[in-house]
Design an enzyme around this catalytic site. Structure first.
Site, PDB file in Angstrom:
ATOM      1  N   ARG A 277      13.800   7.393   0.267  1.00 16.83           N
ATOM      2  CA  ARG A 277      12.691   6.645   0.895  1.00 16.83           C
ATOM      3  C   ARG A 277      13.152   5.956   2.177  1.00 16.83           C
ATOM      4  O   ARG A 277      12.393   5.846   3.134  1.00 16.83           O
ATOM      5  CB  ARG A 277      12.094   5.661  -0.121  1.00 16.83           C
ATOM      6  CG  ARG A 277      11.382   6.444  -1.243  1.00 16.83           C
ATOM      7  CD  ARG A 277      10.691   5.545  -2.220  1.00 16.83           C
ATOM      8  NE  ARG A 277       9.682   4.720  -1.574  1.00 16.83           N
ATOM      9  CZ  ARG A 277       9.075   3.687  -2.154  1.00 16.83           C
ATOM     10  NH1 ARG A 277       9.396   3.381  -3.399  1.00 16.83           N
ATOM     11  NH2 ARG A 277       8.171   2.989  -1.517  1.00 16.83           N
TER      12      ARG A 277
ATOM     13  N   ASP B 167       8.044  -0.546   3.126  1.00 11.79           N
ATOM     14  CA  ASP B 167       8.455  -0.021   4.438  1.00 11.79           C
ATOM     15  C   ASP B 167       8.336  -1.127   5.500  1.00 11.79           C
ATOM     16  O   ASP B 167       7.644  -2.124   5.288  1.00 11.79           O
ATOM     17  CB  ASP B 167       7.601   1.217   4.814  1.00 11.79           C
ATOM     18  CG  ASP B 167       6.147   0.845   5.093  1.00 11.79           C
ATOM     19  OD1 ASP B 167       5.897   0.057   6.014  1.00 11.79           O
ATOM     20  OD2 ASP B 167       5.241   1.372   4.403  1.00 11.79           O
TER      21      ASP B 167
ATOM     22  N   HIS C  31       6.462  -6.883  -2.870  1.00 15.13           N
ATOM     23  CA  HIS C  31       7.236  -5.955  -3.711  1.00 15.13           C
ATOM     24  C   HIS C  31       8.630  -5.672  -3.148  1.00 15.13           C
ATOM     25  O   HIS C  31       9.268  -4.706  -3.555  1.00 15.13           O
ATOM     26  CB  HIS C  31       6.466  -4.641  -3.906  1.00 15.13           C
ATOM     27  CG  HIS C  31       5.268  -4.781  -4.802  1.00 15.13           C
ATOM     28  ND1 HIS C  31       4.266  -3.835  -4.886  1.00 15.13           N
ATOM     29  CD2 HIS C  31       4.904  -5.773  -5.666  1.00 15.13           C
ATOM     30  CE1 HIS C  31       3.347  -4.245  -5.751  1.00 15.13           C
ATOM     31  NE2 HIS C  31       3.702  -5.414  -6.227  1.00 15.13           N
TER      32      HIS C  31
ATOM     33  N   SER D 214      -4.956   1.310  -4.429  1.00 12.59           N
ATOM     34  CA  SER D 214      -5.827   1.893  -5.456  1.00 12.59           C
ATOM     35  C   SER D 214      -6.344   0.863  -6.463  1.00 12.59           C
ATOM     36  O   SER D 214      -7.169   1.200  -7.311  1.00 12.59           O
ATOM     37  CB  SER D 214      -5.080   3.009  -6.191  1.00 12.59           C
ATOM     38  OG  SER D 214      -3.890   2.480  -6.757  1.00 12.59           O
TER      39      SER D 214
HETATM   40  P1  OAD Z   1      -1.548   3.923  -4.465  1.00  8.25           P
HETATM   41  O1  OAD Z   1      -0.815   5.194  -4.209  1.00  8.25           O
HETATM   42  O2  OAD Z   1      -1.827   3.556  -5.870  1.00  8.25           O
HETATM   43  O3  OAD Z   1      -2.932   3.935  -3.674  1.00  8.25           O
HETATM   44  C1  OAD Z   1      -3.002   4.306  -2.345  1.00  8.25           C
HETATM   45  C2  OAD Z   1      -4.407   4.091  -1.861  1.00  8.25           C
HETATM   46  O4  OAD Z   1      -4.423   4.359  -0.473  1.00  8.25           O
HETATM   47  C3  OAD Z   1      -5.441   5.006  -2.523  1.00  8.25           C
HETATM   48  O5  OAD Z   1      -6.517   4.217  -2.992  1.00  8.25           O
HETATM   49  C4  OAD Z   1      -5.905   5.909  -1.378  1.00  8.25           C
HETATM   50  O6  OAD Z   1      -7.296   6.207  -1.444  1.00  8.25           O
HETATM   51  C5  OAD Z   1      -5.621   5.047  -0.169  1.00  8.25           C
HETATM   52  N1  OAD Z   1      -5.402   5.783   1.095  1.00  8.25           N
HETATM   53  C6  OAD Z   1      -4.891   7.029   1.289  1.00  8.25           C
HETATM   54  N2  OAD Z   1      -4.872   7.337   2.607  1.00  8.25           N
HETATM   55  C7  OAD Z   1      -5.359   6.248   3.261  1.00  8.25           C
HETATM   56  C8  OAD Z   1      -5.595   5.929   4.644  1.00  8.25           C
HETATM   57  N3  OAD Z   1      -5.318   6.802   5.614  1.00  8.25           N
HETATM   58  N4  OAD Z   1      -6.101   4.718   4.933  1.00  8.25           N
HETATM   59  C9  OAD Z   1      -6.400   3.813   3.955  1.00  8.25           C
HETATM   60  N5  OAD Z   1      -6.200   4.066   2.652  1.00  8.25           N
HETATM   61  C10 OAD Z   1      -5.691   5.263   2.297  1.00  8.25           C
HETATM   62  O7  OAD Z   1      -0.712   2.773  -3.700  1.00  8.25           O
HETATM   63  P2  OAD Z   1      -0.768   1.202  -3.906  1.00  8.25           P
HETATM   64  O8  OAD Z   1      -2.102   0.746  -4.376  1.00  8.25           O
HETATM   65  O9  OAD Z   1      -0.196   0.579  -2.698  1.00  8.25           O
HETATM   66  O10 OAD Z   1       4.695  -0.747  -6.563  1.00  8.25           O
HETATM   67  O11 OAD Z   1       0.276   1.015  -5.097  1.00  8.25           O
HETATM   68  C11 OAD Z   1       0.547  -0.267  -5.560  1.00  8.25           C
HETATM   69  C12 OAD Z   1       1.964  -0.318  -6.078  1.00  8.25           C
HETATM   70  O12 OAD Z   1       2.188   0.733  -7.020  1.00  8.25           O
HETATM   71  C13 OAD Z   1       3.028  -0.061  -5.027  1.00  8.25           C
HETATM   72  O13 OAD Z   1       3.341  -1.212  -4.271  1.00  8.25           O
HETATM   73  C14 OAD Z   1       4.189   0.391  -5.843  1.00  8.25           C
HETATM   74  C15 OAD Z   1       3.463   1.365  -6.730  1.00  8.25           C
HETATM   75  O14 OAD Z   1       4.034   1.733  -7.902  1.00  8.25           O
HETATM   76  C16 OAD Z   1       5.981  -0.814  -6.908  1.00  8.25           C
HETATM   77  O15 OAD Z   1       6.777   0.071  -6.675  1.00  8.25           O
HETATM   78  C17 OAD Z   1       6.333  -2.081  -7.643  1.00  8.25           C
END
Ligand code: OAD
Length: 242
Positions: free
Chosen positions: A65, A100, A115, A186
């Site tokens: 990463r 990041d 995080h 998400s």
């Molecule tokens: P997710 O992978 O769960 O969700 C990503 C979200 O981004 C989804 O709802 C997509 O629809 C959206 N998405 C995709 N492309 C996009 C774009 N161009 N513009 C805006 N949105 C877009 O990621 P997170 O919700 O960030 O934690 O995940 C939360 C946590 O789960 C992370 O911080 C990480 C992970 O496991 C740890 O590692 C502790």
């Protein structure tokens, strides 16, 4: 349909970003098709148990990463948020779940990485060594450095089962915000997925921005469907004083 969000002179804006804000920079999200959790099992690379079981595998995952993040540049969503911060000053607070460094590279300063950070490491033991900048790649067990206290150096990342950083500061910012915007997350991982509840309880207006409705969509006042890099520039309007 929401086409613009006006920020009044007394508004305080709390922003929460997730992996989606960095998607247009070329970094994979976690749960979308082709996301990181499609290729890896969380419990093998992102838990304290994984570290105890196989530290080499954990470091290979975070080294991969680091390598990927080094190739990426901030996108127009990161720049739009940095610009908004310049306009709002201390009425702006950015909390990111992302590890990041793209927000800070775009110029964000009032920023909290709840995080952790990909380019920081720390001792696995609670020995008092502060976390430090680290962009090295550790691909084998023999390469994992040791602290003076004898503990192994681990990524400065919040793993599943650990408590995110600076929750007191986050909750106090949530209490005093009048607007909350969540971008590209998400809505599946707590406590971040619960921030919208907290903000609404304090009377804030809440909006989600991303291409799909998140799991907690029903709680938001508004959902703006679209990619962050396309929607964010120009979404927030700050009326000129006078
Ligand atoms: P997710 O992978 O769960 O969700 C990503 C979200 O981004 C989804 O709802 C997509 O629809 C959206 N998405 C995709 N492309 C996009 C774009 N161009 N513009 C805006 N949105 C877009 O990621 P997170 O919700 O960030 O934690 O995940 C939360 C946590 O789960 C992370 O911080 C990480 C992970 O496991 C740890 O590692 C502790």
């Amino acid at each position: 349909m929401v086409t613009g969000i006006e920020i009044g002179r007394r508004d305080r804006l709390f922003l929460l970003t997730g992996a989606g804000v960095s998607a247009e920079s070329g970094l994979p999200t976690f749960r979308d098709n082709g996301g990181l959790w499609n290729g890896y099992r969380v419990e093998e690379v992102a838990t304290p148990g994984a570290w105890t079981e196989d530290a080499e595998k954990v470091w290979r995952f975070y080294s991969m990463r680091r390598r990927d993040a080094l190739k990426c540049q901030p996108n127009s969503a990161h720049y739009a948020l940095a610009e908004l911060e310049r306009e709002l000053g201390e009425r702006f607070f950015l909390c990111t779940q992302n590890v990041d460094p793209l927000h800070e590279r775009a110029g964000s300063k009032r920023l909290l990485h709840m995080h952790g950070e990909l380019f920081r490491s720390r001792c696995e033991a609670d020995c008092g060594l502060p976390d430090f900048f680290d962009d090295k790649l550790y691909e084998s067990a023999a390469e994992i450095p040791r602290c003076e206290c004898g503990g192994r150096i681990r990524p400065h990342i919040v793993w599943f089962g650990e408590i995110p950083f600076e929750m007191d500061r986050i909750y106090s910012e949530l209490d005093r915000c009048t607007m909350l915007a969540v971008i590209g997350s998400s809505g599946t991982v707590y406590p971040a997925a619960g921030f919208v509840d907290q903000a609404r309880r304090s009377g804030a207006r809440t909006v989600y921005i991303g291409p799909e409705r998140p799991l907690n969509a029903a709680i938001f006042n508004d959902v703006v469907l679209g990619k962050a890099g396309e929607v964010l520039p120009g979404l927030f309007r700050i009326p000129k004083a006078g």
